[in-house]
Design a protein around this motif. Structure first.
Motif, PDB file in Angstrom:
ATOM      1  N   ASP C   6       0.642  -1.034  -0.053  1.00 56.65           N
ATOM      2  CA  ASP C   6       0.121  -0.036  -0.115  1.00 56.65           C
ATOM      3  C   ASP C   6       0.694   1.384  -0.145  1.00 56.65           C
ATOM      4  O   ASP C   6       1.952   1.244   0.570  1.00 56.65           O
ATOM      5  CB  ASP C   6      -0.968   0.079   1.181  1.00 56.65           C
ATOM      6  CG  ASP C   6      -1.756  -1.150   1.287  1.00 56.65           C
ATOM      7  OD1 ASP C   6      -2.222  -1.735   0.345  1.00 56.65           O
ATOM      8  OD2 ASP C   6      -1.678  -1.707   2.626  1.00 56.65           O
ATOM      9  N   THR C   7       0.418   2.099  -0.812  1.00 47.61           N
ATOM     10  CA  THR C   7       1.104   3.576  -0.751  1.00 47.61           C
ATOM     11  C   THR C   7       0.461   4.151   0.720  1.00 47.61           C
ATOM     12  O   THR C   7      -0.667   4.274   0.805  1.00 47.61           O
ATOM     13  CB  THR C   7       0.681   4.231  -1.705  1.00 47.61           C
ATOM     14  OG1 THR C   7       1.073   3.427  -3.065  1.00 47.61           O
ATOM     15  CG2 THR C   7       1.433   5.619  -2.100  1.00 47.61           C
ATOM     16  N   PRO C   8       1.349   4.826   1.665  1.00 45.35           N
ATOM     17  CA  PRO C   8       0.813   5.531   2.655  1.00 45.35           C
ATOM     18  C   PRO C   8      -0.195   6.681   2.136  1.00 45.35           C
ATOM     19  O   PRO C   8       0.240   7.383   1.103  1.00 45.35           O
ATOM     20  CB  PRO C   8       2.001   5.978   3.446  1.00 45.35           C
ATOM     21  CG  PRO C   8       3.189   5.132   2.920  1.00 45.35           C
ATOM     22  CD  PRO C   8       2.639   4.743   1.568  1.00 45.35           C
ATOM     23  N   SER C  29      11.298  -7.202   5.511  1.00 51.39           N
ATOM     24  CA  SER C  29      11.544  -6.434   4.297  1.00 51.39           C
ATOM     25  C   SER C  29      13.369  -6.647   4.527  1.00 51.39           C
ATOM     26  O   SER C  29      13.905  -6.156   5.345  1.00 51.39           O
ATOM     27  CB  SER C  29      11.388  -4.954   4.570  1.00 51.39           C
ATOM     28  OG  SER C  29      12.181  -4.068   3.740  1.00 51.39           O
ATOM     29  N   TYR C  89      12.110   6.345   7.949  1.00 52.83           N
ATOM     30  CA  TYR C  89      11.632   4.851   7.849  1.00 52.83           C
ATOM     31  C   TYR C  89      10.784   4.658   8.758  1.00 52.83           C
ATOM     32  O   TYR C  89       9.852   3.923   8.754  1.00 52.83           O
ATOM     33  CB  TYR C  89      12.802   3.856   7.650  1.00 52.83           C
ATOM     34  CG  TYR C  89      13.540   4.445   6.085  1.00 52.83           C
ATOM     35  CD1 TYR C  89      12.912   4.024   5.250  1.00 52.83           C
ATOM     36  CD2 TYR C  89      14.840   4.669   6.370  1.00 52.83           C
ATOM     37  CE1 TYR C  89      13.477   4.077   4.035  1.00 52.83           C
ATOM     38  CE2 TYR C  89      15.342   4.777   5.121  1.00 52.83           C
ATOM     39  CZ  TYR C  89      14.702   4.732   3.952  1.00 52.83           C
ATOM     40  OH  TYR C  89      15.557   5.155   2.780  1.00 52.83           O
ATOM     41  N   GLY C  92       7.403   6.532   8.197  1.00 51.98           N
ATOM     42  CA  GLY C  92       6.722   6.080   7.094  1.00 51.98           C
ATOM     43  C   GLY C  92       6.151   4.407   7.333  1.00 51.98           C
ATOM     44  O   GLY C  92       5.245   4.087   6.852  1.00 51.98           O
ATOM     45  N   THR C  93       6.796   3.878   8.338  1.00 52.81           N
ATOM     46  CA  THR C  93       6.467   2.466   8.625  1.00 52.81           C
ATOM     47  C   THR C  93       5.919   2.053   9.907  1.00 52.81           C
ATOM     48  O   THR C  93       5.154   1.049  10.094  1.00 52.81           O
ATOM     49  CB  THR C  93       7.621   1.296   8.296  1.00 52.81           C
ATOM     50  OG1 THR C  93       8.547   1.684   9.402  1.00 52.81           O
ATOM     51  CG2 THR C  93       8.245   1.451   7.012  1.00 52.81           C
ATOM     52  N   ASP C 432       8.817  -1.346  -1.093  1.00 57.19           N
ATOM     53  CA  ASP C 432       7.961  -0.891  -0.214  1.00 57.19           C
ATOM     54  C   ASP C 432       8.591  -0.232   0.776  1.00 57.19           C
ATOM     55  O   ASP C 432       7.934   0.991   1.064  1.00 57.19           O
ATOM     56  CB  ASP C 432       7.707  -2.282   0.404  1.00 57.19           C
ATOM     57  CG  ASP C 432       6.565  -2.168   1.375  1.00 57.19           C
ATOM     58  OD1 ASP C 432       5.676  -1.116   1.438  1.00 57.19           O
ATOM     59  OD2 ASP C 432       6.421  -3.000   2.354  1.00 57.19           O
ATOM     60  N   LYS C 436       7.586   3.984   1.460  1.00 58.97           N
ATOM     61  CA  LYS C 436       7.088   4.293   2.810  1.00 58.97           C
ATOM     62  C   LYS C 436       8.089   5.409   3.422  1.00 58.97           C
ATOM     63  O   LYS C 436       7.719   6.442   4.298  1.00 58.97           O
ATOM     64  CB  LYS C 436       6.934   3.303   3.723  1.00 58.97           C
ATOM     65  CG  LYS C 436       5.746   2.356   3.464  1.00 58.97           C
ATOM     66  CD  LYS C 436       5.659   0.936   4.160  1.00 58.97           C
ATOM     67  CE  LYS C 436       4.464   0.549   3.841  1.00 58.97           C
ATOM     68  NZ  LYS C 436       4.333  -0.858   3.892  1.00 58.97           N
ATOM     69  N   LEU C 439       7.470   8.979   2.544  1.00 55.47           N
ATOM     70  CA  LEU C 439       6.286   9.701   3.123  1.00 55.47           C
ATOM     71  C   LEU C 439       6.543  11.013   3.654  1.00 55.47           C
ATOM     72  O   LEU C 439       5.863  12.084   3.200  1.00 55.47           O
ATOM     73  CB  LEU C 439       5.511   8.816   4.117  1.00 55.47           C
ATOM     74  CG  LEU C 439       4.666   9.335   4.715  1.00 55.47           C
ATOM     75  CD1 LEU C 439       3.222   9.499   3.749  1.00 55.47           C
ATOM     76  CD2 LEU C 439       4.151   8.780   6.045  1.00 55.47           C
ATOM     77  N   TYR C 475       2.446   8.674  -5.453  1.00 59.50           N
ATOM     78  CA  TYR C 475       1.739   9.857  -4.520  1.00 59.50           C
ATOM     79  C   TYR C 475       0.861  10.652  -5.536  1.00 59.50           C
ATOM     80  O   TYR C 475       0.488  11.764  -4.912  1.00 59.50           O
ATOM     81  CB  TYR C 475       2.836  10.317  -3.695  1.00 59.50           C
ATOM     82  CG  TYR C 475       3.271   9.600  -2.660  1.00 59.50           C
ATOM     83  CD1 TYR C 475       2.631   9.249  -1.412  1.00 59.50           C
ATOM     84  CD2 TYR C 475       4.368   8.987  -2.658  1.00 59.50           C
ATOM     85  CE1 TYR C 475       2.992   8.570  -0.421  1.00 59.50           C
ATOM     86  CE2 TYR C 475       4.945   8.227  -1.431  1.00 59.50           C
ATOM     87  CZ  TYR C 475       4.427   8.028  -0.367  1.00 59.50           C
ATOM     88  OH  TYR C 475       4.830   7.137   0.415  1.00 59.50           O
TER      89      TYR C 475
END
Lengths: 242, 110, 499
Positions: C6-8, C29, C89, C92-93, C432, C436, C439, C475
Motif C-alpha cells: 500500500d502507498t501510505p 523487508s 523509515y 513511514g512504517t 516497499d 514508505k 512519506l 503519490y
C-alpha cells in the motif's frame, strides 16, 4: 557502620576515578579515521569548543529535537548541578564562594531535580515509543537517582541529620582519617545509593557525560579540504601503496 | 528462479533476469512479459530487439536517451519519448524491457 | 517483481504525525543477499561459513578499536528517545526497530554481551544478546532499512550517528559472508568496468557523441562532452547515472553547457567514470579508498589542474569530507582551488562573476522547491562558510528560475528528509521500504504544491533523482516533476555569445 562507609566510599571513589579514567583514555586513544562532523559545523577549534559548550550546557541538539524532553532534562541536570556544587561543602573545611552562592538555591534545585526525574520516569512509562526503547537498567537508573534525591531532600527538610559530623567524616576520609558517621537511617540509605551510583557510573550510560566531548560528529572541525586528516592505521595503508 | 521454455530449464536470478543471455528466445520473452503483465506488441518487439542489438555491440543496455532516439527513428518522432516508453513498459523502460530482452539489470543510481 | 503493497496516505506536515508502533511491520523487508560472485571479487567470503559468530565478534572488536565514533556511540546513548520520531523509515512504517535508537540497539545489544562488564555479568538487566543467526538476520533486514542519512545525528544530544553504526554492521556482515547484493555487485562493476552501471568505454563514448548531437540540434551550438582529453583544465567526475538515466542526463548537458559558456577546458575520464562510492554504504574503508584512488589516478594520467564533482549526494560527502584523507594529498593540482570542487560551487562562482549569463525566461512557469540531499546537507559543505551547501544551490536556482518556494522548515537544510532511497537501499526489492520512507518528503512537497503551486522539485543527487522518479507517481505526482539543479541551469543558460 563508620568503617563500612569509609571502605565503601574509598572503593566507590577508586572505581569511579579509575573506571572513568580508563574509559576516557580508551576514547582518546581510539582514532577517528574520517572527518564526520554533522554539518553545518564550525570551521575552527574555538568554534568547536563553543559547539560542545552549547551541547553540554544548554543541550542544543535536544532543544531542536523535543521541547518537553528538553525541559525535563534541563530541570534534572541543572538541579543536579546546583545540588552537586552545594555538596562540596561536605568536603571543604572552609566553604568556598561558589558553594555559598548556591546555598539558598538548595531547595529549589533539589525540587527541580526531583520533578525532572519524575517527569523523565513518567515519560518512560506513558509514551509508547519511549516505553519500547526503555530497558530495565534505564528504569533502575532513574529509581536510583530518585532514591538519592528523595532521601537527600528529606534530610534537608524534615529529618535533619548531624551535618557537622557528616562533614567531619568526609573531610577526615580525605586525609585518610576515620571519624565517626551518624547512623541515621535516611543518611545511610542516601550514602549507600550514592556509592552505588559512583560504582556503576563507568559501566553504564552515565558515560554520556564524558562521552559527549569525544563524539566525532560534534568535536571535529569542518576542514577536510584544507587539512589532510590521516590517522595512524590509515597512514599504514599508504605505505603499502607506494 | 528458473523459466521453462521449449522444454529447457533456463536459469534466472531472484528477480527474473536471465543468468545467461544466450539462453534467451522469443517465446521466453513472451513468457517473461506475461509475468510482468505486458502483452508484447510490435512496438514492444521494436524496443526489445533494439536493446538486444545494442547490447550485442556494447555489452550494456543503451542509455534511455539513446533508446528514445532509436525508437523515434524507427517508429516516428511521436513515439520517441520517455513517456511513450513508460506506456509500453510501466515499471521503467530500462529495467522491465531489459528483463524481457534477457539482458542483465542496469545497476547503480537508476 | 516486488510484492504488492500500500502507498501510505499523505498527512499534514505541520501536525508532525507520529505513527503508532507497528511491531514487526517491516520484519520481512530485506534486500537480496550477495552471492559468491558478488562477494569474492571484493575479498569477502562467498557464503556464511561455520564459526561466523566468532568472526563477527572479532571484526566488531577490530572496528571498535579503529573507529572512535563506533566505540563512543556504543557507550553513551541514554535512551532519551529524542531520535525516535526523526527517521523517515520509522515515520513511514511505524516499525519501532526503525527508530534510530532501536536500530542502534540491535548492534549495541551484541556489543554489550561481548565487550562490557555489565553485559557479561547481567545480560538480562542491560539487554545484552548473544550473536546468533536470528540476530544476524535482524541486522541484515534492519541495517538495510537505514539510508545513512544522518538525520538522527542532528537531534541526538550526544551526537550519535546511526549511519556509523549501520556502516559498521554492514562491514561485519560482509566480512562474515552475508553481504548485500545491490551494493557489492555495483562495487564489483566499478573495479571491473569503471562505474556503477557497468558502462564500458565504447558505450560511454557512443552515448556522449549522441548527446553532443542532441545539444547541437537543440541549440545550434557545438557544445562538447570531452572524454580522456589530456591536459584539460578540469576533470569532471560525475555519477554514471548522468550518462544513462532520465532526468540525470539533463544535468550532464547542463554541466557541459556551463563549461562551454565559461570557456573552461574540461574532460571526463573512462577510468574514473563514476563519482559514486558505494564503499561508504558498506562501511568499508579499504573499498572506499580503492574506489577513490581511481580519481587520483585519472587526474594524474590526464594532467588536469582541478577536479570537479557532478551532482551526487553521497559522492559529494566522500569527495568533500574524505577524498583528501583517502586519496590525497593533492599537491599536484592548482592550489588556487579547493580539491575537489562541487559543480555548483563552480557554476555559482561564474554567476557571481558574470562569467556566464542566465535567462530565467528559459524556465518560465516553473515554481521550484529544493530537496536538500541528505549527504550534502549533513555530511559535507559547499563554499567557504558553514551552510553554503544550502545557500549555493538556492542561489543558482534563483538565478535560473522565476520562483523558488522552500518546503516546511522542519524538512529542509540540516533537517532535510532523505528521499527514502539513499545509503544502498535504491533497489527494486526494497521498493516497499523506499515508498514508505519517502512519506515525510512527499507530505512536505504536497503542502507547497497545494499552497504555492510548486511544480518542480530540484535536487543534487543521482539517487534522489532515481528515487523521486520512481516514487512520485505512487503519490499522485508526475515523475517529470523531479530533476537536477543543472537541468534548470541548462534551460536558462545563454549560449552563443562566448569567444
Amino acid at each position: 557502620m563508620t568503617t563500612f562507609f569509609a571502605i565503601l566510599f574509598t572503593v566507590a571513589t577508586l572505581t569511579l576515578v579509575i573506571g572513568l579514567g580508563l574509559k576516557i583514555a580508551q576514547y582518546a586513544r581510539t582514532p577517528a579515521p574520517l572527518k564526520i562532523p554533522t554539518t553545518p559545523a564550525p570551521l575552527t577549534k574555538p568554534g568547536v569548543a563553543f559547539r560542545l559548550a552549547r551541547e553540554a550546557v544548554v543541550f542544543e541538539s535536544l532543544f531542536k529535537a523535543n521541547k518537553p524532553l528538553w525541559i525535563f532534562a534541563a530541570l534534572f541536570h541543572f538541579g543536579l548541578a546546583v545540588v552537586l556544587v552545594r555538596h562540596v561543602r561536605y568536603f571543604q573545611t572552609e566553604v568556598g564562594p561558589l558553594v555559598a552562592l548556591v546555598q539558598p538555591l538548595a531547595l529549589p534545585a533539589g525540587l527541580a531535580m526531583l520533578i525532572g526525574l519524575l517527569l523523565l520516569l513518567g515519560r518512560r512509562l506513558v509514551l509508547e515509543r519511549i516505553r519500547y526503547i526503555t530497558g530495565r537498567s534505564d528504569i533502575l537508573m532513574l529509581v536510583l537517582l530518585l532514591g538519592i534525591a528523595v532521601t537527600g531532600m528529606f534530610m534537608t527538610k524534615h529529618v535533619h541529620t548531624d551535618v557537622v559530623a557528616v562533614k567531619a567524616f568526609f573531610t577526615g576520609l580525605l586525609g585518610f582519617e576515620i571519624r565517626s558517621l551518624p547512623g541515621d537511617p535516611l543518611l545511610v540509605v542516601h550514602l549507600l545509593l550514592v556509592a552505588i551510583l559512583m560504582i556503576v557510573f563507568p559501566f553504564s550510560k552515565l558515560l554520556h557525560a564524558p562521552g559527549l566531548f569525544f563524539s566525532p560528529t560534534r568535536n571535529q572541525t569542518d576542514t577536510p579540504r584544507e587539512h589532510r586528516h590521516l590517522c595512524d592505521w590509515a597512514a599504514k595503508l599508504e605505505d603499502k601503496r607506494s | 528462479m528458473a523459466y521453462t521454455s521449449k522444454g529447457a530449464s533456463i536459469e534466472a536470478d531472484e528477480e527474473g533476469y536471465l543468468i545467461n543471455i544466450n539462453e534467451w528466445n522469443e517465446e521466453l520473452a513472451d513468457q517473461i512479459a506475461k509475468d510482468e503483465g505486458i502483452t508484447m506488441s510490435t512496438e514492444h518487439w521494436e524496443v526489445v530487439n533494439f536493446l538486444r542489438e545494442y547490447y550485442a555491440e556494447y555489452q550494456i543496455a543503451p542509455a534511455v536517451r539513446v533508446l528514445t532516439k532509436a525508437i523515434a527513428k524507427k517508429m516516428g518522432p511521436d513515439k520517441g519519448s520517455n513517456k511513450y516508453l513508460y506506456e509500453l513498459f510501466p515499471y521503467g523502460p530500462g529495467k522491465q524491457a531489459c528483463k524481457i530482452a534477457g539482458l542483465p539489470k542496469p545497476t547503480g543510481c537508476v | 517483481m516486488a510484492a504488492p503493497f500500500d502507498t501510505p496516505v499523505l498527512g499534514d506536515v505541520d501536525e508532525r504525525r507520529i505513527p503508532a508502533l507497528k511491531v514487526g511491520a517491516m520484519a520481512e523487508s530485506k534486500p537480496y543477499v550477495a552471492t559468491a560472485a558478488h562477494q569474492e571479487p571484493l575479498g569477502f567470503p562467498g557464503v556464511l561459513e561455520d564459526g561466523w559468530e566468532k568472526k563477527a565478534i572479532g571484526r566488531m572488536g577490530e572496528l571498535l578499536g579503529k573507529y572512535r565514533s563506533l566505540q563512543v556511540f556504543m557507550d553513551i546513548c541514554v535512551k532519551c528517545g529524542a531520535c525516535t520520531d526523526k527517521c523517515q523509515y520509522f515515520l513511514g512504517t511505524g516499525d519501532p526497530k526503525n527508530m534510530p535508537v532501536a536500530r542502534a540497539d540491535l548492534f549495541r545489544s551484541v556489543y554489550r554481551r561481548y565487550f562490557t562488564t555489565a553485559g557479561k555479568l547481567t545480560p538480562g538487566l542491560v539487554g545484552a544478546r548473544d550473536m546468533t543467526k536470528e540476530v544476524l538476520d535482524e541486522w541484515f533486514n534492519y541495517f538495510h532499512q537505514c539510508s545513512q542519512c544522518r538525520r538522527c545525528s542532528v537531534f541526538c544530544p550526544s551526537g550519535i550517528d546511526t549511519a556509523e553504526i549501520s556502516m559498521a554492521a554492514r562491514d561485519i556482515m560482509d566480512t562474515i559472508g552475508q553481504g548485500q547484493k545491490y551494493c557489492n555487485e555495483i562495487i564489483g562493476k566499478v573495479h571491473k568496468v569503471g562505474n556503477n552501471l557497468g558502462l564500458p568505454a565504447p558505450a560511454l563514448l557512443n552515448t556522449l557523441e549522441g548527446l553532443e548531437e542532441d545539444i547541437l540540434d537543440e541549440t545550434g551550438v557545438p557544445v562538447k562532452l570531452p572524454i580522456d582529453v589530456h591536459g584539460a583544465e578540469v576533470l569532471l567526475v560525475t555519477p554514471s547515472a548522468d550518462f544513462f538515466a532520465e532526468p540525470h542526463v539533463l544535468g550532464l548537458i547542463g554541466y557541459a553547457k556551463v563549461f562551454h559558456a565559461a570557456g573552461v577546458s574540461w574532460t571526463l575520464s573512462t577510468l574514473a567514470s563514476e563519482a559514486g562510492n558505494f564503499g561508504m554504504f558498506i562501511g568499508n574503508y579499504e573499498q572506499m579508498r580503492k574506489i577513490s584512488m581511481r580519481i587520483r589516478d585519472a587526474a594524474l594520467a590526464l594532467g588536469v589542474k582541478r577536479i570537479i564533482f557532478g551532482e551526487c549526494g553521497h559522492a559529494w560527502r566522500v569527495a568533500y569530507s574524505f577524498l583528501n584523507t583517502l586519496a590525497g594529498p593533492w599537491d599536484f593540482l592548482d592550489p588556487r582551488y579547493p580539491v575537489p570542487q562541487h559543480i555548483l560551487e563552480f557554476t555559482n562562482d561564474l554567476i557571481t562573476r558574470k562569467g556566464i549569463k542566465l535567462d530565467k525566461s528559459g524556465n518560465d512557469g516553473m515554481v521550484l522547491t529544493v530537496h536538500d540531499s541528505c549527504n550534502v546537507a549533513r555530511g559535507a559543505r559547499m563554499g567557504d562558510r558553514p551552510g553554503g551547501q544550502f545557500t549555493i544551490p538556492r542561489d543558482v536556482i534563483r538565478a535560473s528560475v522565476p520562483k523558488l518556494i522552500d518546503m516546511h522548515p522542519d524538512t529542509i537544510c540540516e533537517k532535510t528528509f532523505c528521499c527514502g532511497g539513499g545509503g544502498g537501499v535504491l533497489t527494486d526489492e526494497l521498493l516497499d521500504l523506499r515508498l514508505k520512507g519517502a512519506l515525510p518528503r512527499m507530505e512536505a512537497i504536497k503542502e507547497v504544491a497545494d499552497r504555492d503551486q510548486v511544480n518542480f522539485v530540484a535536487m543534487i543527487c543521482a539517487i534522489c533523482k532515481a528515487q523521486f522518479t520512481k516514487v512520485l507517481p505512487y503519490y499522485g505526482f508526475k515523475m517529470s516533476m523531479a530533476g537536477g539543479v543543472h537541468q534548470l541551469v541548462s534551460t536558462a543558460i545563454v549560449l552563443g555569445n562566448e569567444q
